[in-house]
Design a protein around this motif. Structure first.
Motif, mmCIF file in Angstrom:
data_model
loop_
_atom_site.group_PDB
_atom_site.id
_atom_site.type_symbol
_atom_site.label_atom_id
_atom_site.label_comp_id
_atom_site.label_asym_id
_atom_site.label_seq_id
_atom_site.Cartn_x
_atom_site.Cartn_y
_atom_site.Cartn_z
ATOM 1 N N PHE A 115 0.633 -1.103 0.536
ATOM 2 C CA PHE A 115 0.582 -0.287 0.189
ATOM 3 C C PHE A 115 0.817 1.507 0.228
ATOM 4 N N LYS A 116 2.231 1.774 0.338
ATOM 5 C CA LYS A 116 2.952 2.482 0.513
ATOM 6 C C LYS A 116 4.401 2.714 -0.369
ATOM 7 N N ILE A 117 4.772 1.272 -0.470
ATOM 8 C CA ILE A 117 5.989 1.737 -1.461
ATOM 9 C C ILE A 117 5.856 1.110 -2.579
ATOM 10 N N GLY A 118 5.008 0.127 -2.988
ATOM 11 C CA GLY A 118 4.749 -0.370 -3.939
ATOM 12 C C GLY A 118 4.220 0.128 -5.698
ATOM 13 N N PRO A 119 3.040 1.062 -4.142
ATOM 14 C CA PRO A 119 2.171 1.911 -5.538
ATOM 15 C C PRO A 119 3.040 3.268 -6.275
ATOM 16 N N ARG A 120 4.205 3.705 -5.499
ATOM 17 C CA ARG A 120 5.236 4.254 -5.620
ATOM 18 C C ARG A 120 5.995 4.349 -6.497
ATOM 19 N N ILE A 121 6.596 3.458 -6.272
ATOM 20 C CA ILE A 121 7.439 2.701 -7.490
ATOM 21 C C ILE A 121 6.773 2.288 -9.149
ATOM 22 N N ASN A 122 5.139 2.212 -8.883
ATOM 23 C CA ASN A 122 4.536 1.626 -9.827
ATOM 24 C C ASN A 122 3.931 3.018 -10.392
ATOM 25 N N ALA A 123 4.102 4.216 -9.933
ATOM 26 C CA ALA A 123 3.676 5.316 -10.379
ATOM 27 C C ALA A 123 4.508 5.899 -11.631
ATOM 28 N N ALA A 124 5.796 5.948 -11.260
ATOM 29 C CA ALA A 124 6.876 6.514 -12.364
ATOM 30 C C ALA A 124 6.327 6.035 -13.246
ATOM 31 N N GLY A 125 6.132 4.663 -13.778
ATOM 32 C CA GLY A 125 5.552 4.133 -14.806
ATOM 33 C C GLY A 125 3.981 4.347 -15.213
ATOM 34 N N ARG A 126 3.359 4.520 -14.283
ATOM 35 C CA ARG A 126 1.834 4.979 -14.977
ATOM 36 C C ARG A 126 1.763 6.080 -15.524
ATOM 37 N N ILE A 127 2.648 7.200 -14.918
ATOM 38 C CA ILE A 127 2.585 8.601 -15.194
ATOM 39 C C ILE A 127 3.632 9.284 -15.893
ATOM 40 N N ASP A 128 5.305 8.906 -15.524
ATOM 41 C CA ASP A 128 5.504 9.004 -16.633
ATOM 42 C C ASP A 128 6.331 8.050 -17.561
ATOM 43 N N SER A 129 7.654 7.840 -16.941
ATOM 44 C CA SER A 129 8.544 6.650 -17.078
ATOM 45 C C SER A 129 8.835 5.082 -16.155
ATOM 46 N N GLY A 130 9.145 4.102 -16.751
ATOM 47 C CA GLY A 130 9.502 3.403 -15.172
ATOM 48 C C GLY A 130 10.702 3.309 -15.400
ATOM 49 N N LYS A 131 11.349 3.893 -16.477
ATOM 50 C CA LYS A 131 13.045 4.625 -15.986
ATOM 51 C C LYS A 131 13.960 5.272 -14.558
ATOM 52 N N GLN A 132 12.554 6.093 -14.016
ATOM 53 C CA GLN A 132 13.332 6.700 -12.740
ATOM 54 C C GLN A 132 12.804 5.728 -12.239
ATOM 55 N N ALA A 133 12.043 4.365 -11.896
ATOM 56 C CA ALA A 133 11.987 3.851 -10.630
ATOM 57 C C ALA A 133 12.948 3.312 -11.066
ATOM 58 N N VAL A 134 13.595 2.650 -12.001
ATOM 59 C CA VAL A 134 15.236 1.893 -12.200
ATOM 60 C C VAL A 134 16.447 2.587 -11.309
ATOM 61 N N GLU A 135 16.456 4.443 -11.921
ATOM 62 C CA GLU A 135 17.295 4.914 -11.680
ATOM 63 C C GLU A 135 17.077 5.187 -10.042
#
Length: 541
Positions: free
Chosen positions: A281-301
């Motif tokens: 409910f807290k960590i996963g949604p934030r990681i997911n949000a990068a790919g949903r709104i902008d780019s999943g590359k941000q999450a990996v970075e």
């Protein structure tokens, strides 16, 4: 919404009695263990005291030796390696895991995350073209690739090899890759079938450590990434997953990686034990949000960041994306509910399938899940992307959604997923025929029980049995998750002692002081959220 209370039967009463005696624990706790497949003292020891030594030999997995040979060959020749993964939590943690570990042993690597909107789910032609233009000769795909036959061949024609690390159900034909690691292959003898995509990547690295005599400590140091994948991808927390989740949570609580620490900071989770639910409910949604709104590359970075200041900056951006995602999914859910309620025929259907070309592609899966809370039935939400209707499907408890979608395959351009979640792409002109077919398939396959939400109750529990020892042992059932859910108990003949009251801004909650018939003079404080409307009934006994 009507719900069924289903109390689990203990079909092995004698076994529970024996286990309670052997372990010197309460019979109810022994019953919980037996329900979870734990029947002996040794099995209970393994359950309560997970050890990394319990992990299976990675070389039991089909093609592991081929995968190790191919990457070793690439590293010995200085080939450029591209680590490729999807834009969701499982994909991005997988890429971060491999990149963080391999970069300690080899420098000629980079990572690639496809654009959700331009490339879609899985291995993409764009990604392969990028690899070809940048001199890549080996792609390691994570959490995707098992059904990408044509794309793998497209890469091969350009002298690019693939090592596929996936956990999704394969088709009859397996891609022509250098190696395919997927325990769900019918001829794979690997004993544990429920790994996440990141889990398969972890086994690959474990195999590499074994083959090359690498120190495994740096690999186990990355288990915080793996537990985020296990929790977020909703895979069973049993067997190997339980061991890796146990040690992953330990790492996440004691010394998380820089990127994950920045999420813990921004989510105000410091100083509290981090559990599976906190990841979901807290960590996963934030990681997911990068790919949903902008780019999943941000999450990996963020997840591979080596500098706290850089991680904090990236995390702030991702946190803004998460807030944007919340606002968008709330708006779309409200629009979808209005659309459903406008059409009286929708009320009697067995499925929900909605298509709106203006809806945001990044949140359709979340909206599908939200709608199930209102209309409890298999749900598919579609939007338009690159001239196609594309979206996500979610299921109800016990119903195999993937199989139902598979029976409509001739109407689809592509699809993939699990029992409870799937992604699919359809030509817009096939949406209506698909709706009709999907409804017919679900009507034939779903049972009456699967159409009503169910509360699974593990066992009866008397208030007098709730002791510090009982609670301490119950805590050792963690980490909780699929196939080892938090136990739900019921207690009969309980009433309020007359001190109960309504609380909340709109008097929507009940604050109670409960007594059990066996202990009429001992009170237990309780809260019943959203049950304020029952105050008169409760206060009258």
């Amino acid at each position: 919404m009507e719900k069924i209370w289903k109390i689990k039967a203990c079909e092995e009463e004698k076994q529970a009695d024996l286990l309670a005696n052997d372990l010197n624990i309460h019979k109810t706790l022994a019953t919980l263990l037996v329900q979870r497949g734990v029947r002996t003292f040794d099995e209970a020891k393994a359950f309560f005291r997970p050890q990394l030594s319990q992990l299976h030999d990675p070389f039991l997995m089909k093609d592991m030796q081929k995968a190790i040979d191919r990457i070793n060959n690439a590293m010995s020749k200085g080939e450029k390696i591209l680590i490729y993964g999807d834009y969701d939590v499982d994909g991005t943690t997988s890429v971060a895991l491999l990149y963080n570990f391999l970069s300690q042993h080899y420098q000629n690597i980079e990572f690639y995350i496809p654009d959700r909107y331009k490339e879609g789910y899985g291995v993409s032609y764009n990604g392969i073209e990028y690899a070809a233009l940048n001199g890549v000769s080996l792609i390691i795909s994570l959490d995707c690739g098992i059904k990408a036959n044509e794309k793998i061949q497209f890469a091969k024609d350009r002298n690019i090899d693939f090592i596929i690390c996936d956990h999704h159900t394969p088709d009859k034909t397996i891609p022509n890759a250098s190696a395919v690691l997927d325990p769900k292959q019918s001829d794979c003898q690997y004993p544990y079938k429920d790994l996440s995509g990141c889990g398969v990547g972890f086994k690959f690295l474990q195999g590499l450590c074994q083959a090359n005599n690498y120190d495994t400590a740096p690999l186990f140091d990355l288990l915080d990434l793996l537990v985020v994948s296990i929790a977020s991808d909703i895979v069973p927390i049993t067997g190997e997953n339980r061991v890796m989740a146990f040690y992953g949570l330990k790492k996440l609580n004691e010394s998380p990686g820089i990127g994950l620490q920045s999420i813990i900071d921004i989510a105000a989770m410091n100083g509290k034990p981090i559990l599976i639910d906190d990841i979901v409910f807290k960590i996963g949604p934030r990681i997911n949000a990068a790919g949903r709104i902008d780019s999943g590359k941000q999450a990996v970075e963020l997840l591979v960041a080596r500098d706290s200041a850089q991680a904090s900056k990236l995390c702030s951006q991702i946190n803004i994306h998460n807030q944007t995602r919340k606002n968008i999914d709330k708006t779309i859910t409200e629009e979808a509910l209005r659309e459903l309620r406008r059409d009286p025929e929708q009320l009697d259907k067995y499925t929900t399938v909605l298509f709106n070309p203006d809806w945001h592609k990044g949140v359709v899966g979340i909206v599908a899940s939200r709608l199930i809370d209102y209309f409890y039935r298999p749900t598919i939400i579609l939007t338009e992307s690159n001239g196609m209707a594309t979206g996500s499907a979610r299921s109800v408890d016990g119903f195999d959604l993937y199989q139902a979608v598979n029976e409509c395959a001739d109407l689809l351009e592509s699809y993939g997923g699990h029992t409870y979640a799937a992604g699919l792409t359809i030509k817009p002109e096939n949406v209506e025929p698909f709706k009709k077919r999907f409804e017919e398939v679900v009507q034939c396959q779903i049972t009456p029980e699967q159409r009503i939400p169910q509360i699974d109750i593990d066992a009866e529990l008397k208030f007098e049995d709730i002791t510090p020892k009982f609670y301490r042992i119950l805590k050792q059932f963690e980490p909780f998750g699929p196939q080892n859910m938090k136990p739900v108990f019921f207690t009969e003949n309980v009433s309020d002692n007359g001190q109960g009251k309504v609380v909340g801004a709109d008097s929507e909650h009940l604050k109670l002081s409960l007594v059990h018939e066996n202990q009429p003079f001992k009170c237990y404080p309780a809260i019943a959220f959203q049950f304020g409307k029952y105050y008169n009934k409760i206060s009258n006994g």
